[in-house]
Scaffold this motif. Structure first.
Motif, PDB file in Angstrom:
ATOM      1  N   VAL A   1       2.927  -6.144   2.469  1.00 24.46           N
ATOM      2  CA  VAL A   1       1.747  -6.947   2.775  1.00 24.46           C
ATOM      3  C   VAL A   1       0.569  -6.655   1.848  1.00 24.46           C
ATOM      4  N   LYS A   2       0.731  -5.801   0.875  1.00 29.86           N
ATOM      5  CA  LYS A   2      -0.373  -5.411   0.012  1.00 29.86           C
ATOM      6  C   LYS A   2      -0.452  -6.289  -1.228  1.00 29.86           C
ATOM      7  N   THR A   3      -1.677  -6.562  -1.637  1.00 29.25           N
ATOM      8  CA  THR A   3      -1.914  -7.305  -2.868  1.00 29.25           C
ATOM      9  C   THR A   3      -1.968  -6.327  -4.030  1.00 29.25           C
ATOM     10  N   GLY A   4      -2.049  -6.856  -5.231  1.00 26.20           N
ATOM     11  CA  GLY A   4      -2.155  -6.009  -6.407  1.00 26.20           C
ATOM     12  C   GLY A   4      -3.386  -5.111  -6.361  1.00 26.20           C
ATOM     13  N   ASP A   5      -4.521  -5.661  -5.892  1.00 28.61           N
ATOM     14  CA  ASP A   5      -5.744  -4.857  -5.790  1.00 28.61           C
ATOM     15  C   ASP A   5      -5.582  -3.724  -4.786  1.00 28.61           C
ATOM     16  N   ALA A   6      -4.937  -3.997  -3.660  1.00 25.81           N
ATOM     17  CA  ALA A   6      -4.725  -2.963  -2.644  1.00 25.81           C
ATOM     18  C   ALA A   6      -3.803  -1.876  -3.184  1.00 25.81           C
ATOM     19  N   ILE A   7      -2.799  -2.273  -3.929  1.00 25.03           N
ATOM     20  CA  ILE A   7      -1.884  -1.294  -4.526  1.00 25.03           C
ATOM     21  C   ILE A   7      -2.640  -0.443  -5.529  1.00 25.03           C
ATOM     22  N   TYR A   8      -3.472  -1.079  -6.343  1.00 25.12           N
ATOM     23  CA  TYR A   8      -4.253  -0.331  -7.327  1.00 25.12           C
ATOM     24  C   TYR A   8      -5.160   0.691  -6.641  1.00 25.12           C
ATOM     25  N   GLN A   9      -5.810   0.286  -5.554  1.00 21.73           N
ATOM     26  CA  GLN A   9      -6.682   1.208  -4.812  1.00 21.73           C
ATOM     27  C   GLN A   9      -5.881   2.368  -4.233  1.00 21.73           C
ATOM     28  N   GLU A  10      -4.685   2.085  -3.735  1.00 19.05           N
ATOM     29  CA  GLU A  10      -3.858   3.153  -3.186  1.00 19.05           C
ATOM     30  C   GLU A  10      -3.427   4.132  -4.274  1.00 19.05           C
TER      31      GLU A  10
END
Length: 132
Positions: free
Chosen positions: A79-88
């Motif tokens: 359910v994560k977007t590219g931005d959320a993955i980058y933040q993680e």
């Protein structure tokens, strides 16, 4: 059989292609790590991409992640977007930096535990980057 352009495989075919037993595949399916379709006669059918998914599971197991951690890893990433993955990845990198600092200041026993945690975190970072 095919569904939406993907070949459907019986559990025996998946077992043969991956080297896992049918029982292990059943177990992964019961945990929710693998999804299956059922025919009218009750046969389980897996899409052909299950083979790569099993390879990812087996790799994460070699990195000492539990099956529950692997399940969490897969379900959260869906359910994560590219931005959320980058933040993680950024957060994990900060954790890695902190662990590396602790490693330099720890006892031999603590170093083993910290190295294991570092290995887990770095594996997660690599997996996240692969998803971008």
């Amino acid at each position: 059989m095919r569904i939406l352009g993907k070949a459907l495989l019986k559990i025996g075919q998946v077992a043969e292609a991956t080297g896992l037993s049918k029982r292990t595949i059943d177990y992964y399916t019961s945990l929710g790590l693998l999804t299956t379709e059922r025919t009218a006669s009750g046969y389980r059918l897996y899409t052909e991409d299950v083979i790569q998914h099993i390879q990812k599971i087996e790799y994460l197991k070699t990195q000492r992640l539990s099956l529950q951690e692997i399940l969490t890893f897969f379900t959260e990433r869906e359910v994560k977007t590219g931005d959320a993955i980058y933040q993680e990845v950024q957060q994990l990198q900060e954790t890695v930096n902190g662990l590396e600092q602790r490693l330099m200041e720890s006892t031999d026993y603590e170093k083993q535990e910290i190295r294991l945690e570092l290995s887990r975190r770095l594996t997660l970072i690599a997996s996240l980057i692969a998803q971008l």
